[in-house]
Scaffold this motif. Structure first.
Motif, PDB file in Angstrom:
ATOM      1  N   ASN A  18      -8.599   6.283  -5.718  1.00 36.49           N
ATOM      2  CA  ASN A  18      -9.198   4.988  -5.426  1.00 36.49           C
ATOM      3  C   ASN A  18     -10.059   5.084  -4.163  1.00 36.49           C
ATOM      4  O   ASN A  18      -9.541   5.384  -3.087  1.00 36.49           O
ATOM      5  CB  ASN A  18      -8.097   3.942  -5.238  1.00 36.49           C
ATOM      6  CG  ASN A  18      -8.601   2.519  -5.075  1.00 36.49           C
ATOM      7  OD1 ASN A  18      -7.863   1.653  -4.640  1.00 36.49           O
ATOM      8  ND2 ASN A  18      -9.832   2.237  -5.439  1.00 36.49           N
TER       9      ASN A  18
ATOM     10  N   GLY B 249      -7.494  -2.685  -7.482  1.00 43.50           N
ATOM     11  CA  GLY B 249      -7.319  -1.239  -7.476  1.00 43.50           C
ATOM     12  C   GLY B 249      -5.988  -0.787  -6.900  1.00 43.50           C
ATOM     13  O   GLY B 249      -5.342   0.120  -7.425  1.00 43.50           O
TER      14      GLY B 249
ATOM     15  N   PHE C  23     -10.565   4.512  -9.622  1.00 42.10           N
ATOM     16  CA  PHE C  23     -10.978   3.142  -9.319  1.00 42.10           C
ATOM     17  C   PHE C  23     -11.851   3.177  -8.066  1.00 42.10           C
ATOM     18  O   PHE C  23     -11.531   3.868  -7.098  1.00 42.10           O
ATOM     19  CB  PHE C  23      -9.766   2.235  -9.102  1.00 42.10           C
ATOM     20  CG  PHE C  23      -9.010   1.937 -10.363  1.00 42.10           C
ATOM     21  CD1 PHE C  23      -9.338   0.836 -11.132  1.00 42.10           C
ATOM     22  CD2 PHE C  23      -8.003   2.777 -10.803  1.00 42.10           C
ATOM     23  CE1 PHE C  23      -8.661   0.569 -12.314  1.00 42.10           C
ATOM     24  CE2 PHE C  23      -7.316   2.527 -11.981  1.00 42.10           C
ATOM     25  CZ  PHE C  23      -7.647   1.412 -12.742  1.00 42.10           C
TER      26      PHE C  23
END
Length: 433
Positions: A249, A237, A175
């Motif tokens: 992330n 996220g 993400f």
């Protein structure tokens, strides 16, 4: 006679609805970026300090540019707002800010007494048309951009470089913040790492000089990344990481702190890394727009927000890192379970071995790898075009198929409901015209 009475009534109503702006403070801040109980406390404190009453009208925004457009057009007379660093630079360049007077009479100057020397230095390096940002802005919160990762699936070594975002091992589990500036800045540091080590370019130079070739390099890198990305996110996220739907992330320290804490309760081991190639720091700060109507209350608001106990309350409520270097703030965040680190760059020479969370306050050694982002100015359109190209074709054939099936089902459902509603209308009301 009736027209006269109507006109008189309108005048009286208008007079009754008007308000003395010296008794009103209009604050425009990010959503969920304050302990809202401090608003009432400020109103009481302001009256104690000045002998004048004030009512705070508090409004929020979610995008810097939304706030800026209102200020630029002069349609809103906000007294104090909280833009991000690059927007502060833009507002300075466009002469949209008033200097912040530090004369508070008998009231302590919490701004200058407690602001971190590191933060002050960073604001001095802002590009604002020859103006010193410290005269026009007071930092509120700050943080870093790094990698949040799941230690069950990702090693510390893998998370030590920005190249992790194009590691095929994590396909569908990555993400990335939907923030062109933040992504560009980290990736250009990665791509120019060799030149940085050789000393042929500096991090600061990379943050202000964006040639077409460099933009193209970042776009090419991200073209390798996008097939692996599960989502470009603004806020969700961290939830995906907590639920182990994501393993990597690219995110901000504030989100990382919140996610790590929440994940611990579920037995999920999330960690945060600042890649070796370098990373950016960001700042949000209080400013007084040129169209402000209550400058006095605005400067007192900024001073109040810099008071140590208020700083702590706001930070604890939001999870973000305050810019204050007051001893009370350092003490509030000390944790005996942590290893001591050198944070003297932030709190001063007495803070060479303090037990603070390195996600909140990177060590002096780590902060040396950091740099500041700046406003893209006339190159903003190039950045937006590049980012649109990066995200434009991120769907696999399977994703397209799923979306097509979902859309078809949705259309069928809508049509069915319309037919049902049509039959009901005819049976009850007859034919519609």
């Amino acid at each position: 006679m009736k027209k006269f009475l109507f006109f008189a009534l309108a005048v009286l109503l208008a007079a009754g609805c008007s308000s003395d702006r010296s008794a009103v403070l209009k604050v425009y801040n990010w959503s969920d970026y304050i302990d809202e109980t401090v608003i009432g406390d400020f109103e009481e404190w302001y009256e104690q300090q000045t002998g004048e009453s004030v009512e705070v009208i508090y409004q929020t925004f979610d995008i810097n540019e939304t706030m800026l457009s209102k200020i630029e057009k002069g349609h809103e007379d906000y007294d104090v707002v909280c833009p991000s660093d690059y927007i502060i630079e833009r507002m300075l360049s466009q002469d949209l800010l008033l200097p912040i007077d530090r004369d508070f009479g008998d009231t302590p100057n919490y701004i200058d007494d407690n602001l971190s020397p590191y933060i002050r230095g960073c604001f001095s390096n802002m590009r604002g048309g020859g103006k010193n940002a410290n005269d026009y802005a007071v930092a509120y919160m700050w943080g870093t951009t790094g990698i949040l990762y799941n230690a069950k699936y990702v090693t510390d070594e893998e998370a030590s470089t920005w190249d992790i975002v194009r590691n095929p091992k994590f396909e569908g589990r990555i993400f990335i913040k939907d923030s062109a500036r933040d992504v560009y800045s980290q990736i250009i540091l990665y791509l120019k790492y060799k030149e940085l080590l050789e000393g042929t370019v500096t991090k600061d130079e990379l943050m202000v000089y964006r040639s077409d070739s460099e933009i193209a390099e970042v776009e090419e890198f991200m073209s390798d990344v996008k097939p692996l990305v599960a989502g470009w996110e603004a806020d969700f996220g961290k939830e995906q990481m907590i639920q182990e739907r994501g393993y990597v992330n690219l995110t901000w320290a504030g989100d990382a702190v919140w996610a790590i804490k929440e994940a611990q309760e579920l037995g999920v081991d999330l960690r945060y890394a600042l890649p070796k190639e370098g990373y950016t720091v960001w700042f949000d700060g209080w400013v007084i727009p040129k169209y402000a109507q209550n400058v006095k209350a605005a400067k007192y608001w900024i001073n109040f927000m810099s008071r140590p106990d208020i700083v702590i309350r706001n930070s604890e409520e939001t999870g973000y890192i305050p810019s204050s270097a007051a001893p009370e703030v350092m003490a509030a965040f000390e944790d005996e379970s942590l290893e001591p680190i050198d944070v003297s760059y932030f709190f001063g020479p007495e803070a060479t071995a303090v037990r603070l969370d390195p996600i909140l306050y990177p060590s002096t050694q780590d902060i040396e790898r950091s740099c500041m982002e700046h406003d893209w100015g006339e190159n903003t359109a190039k950045l937006i075009t590049m980012w649109g190209s990066v995200k434009g074709s991120n769907m696999s054939s399977m994703t397209v198929l799923i979306l097509a099936v979902t859309l078809a089902a949705f259309i069928i459902l809508i049509v069915a409901r319309m037919r049902k509603k049509s039959r009901r209308s005819h049976s009850v009301y007859g034919k519609r015209r």
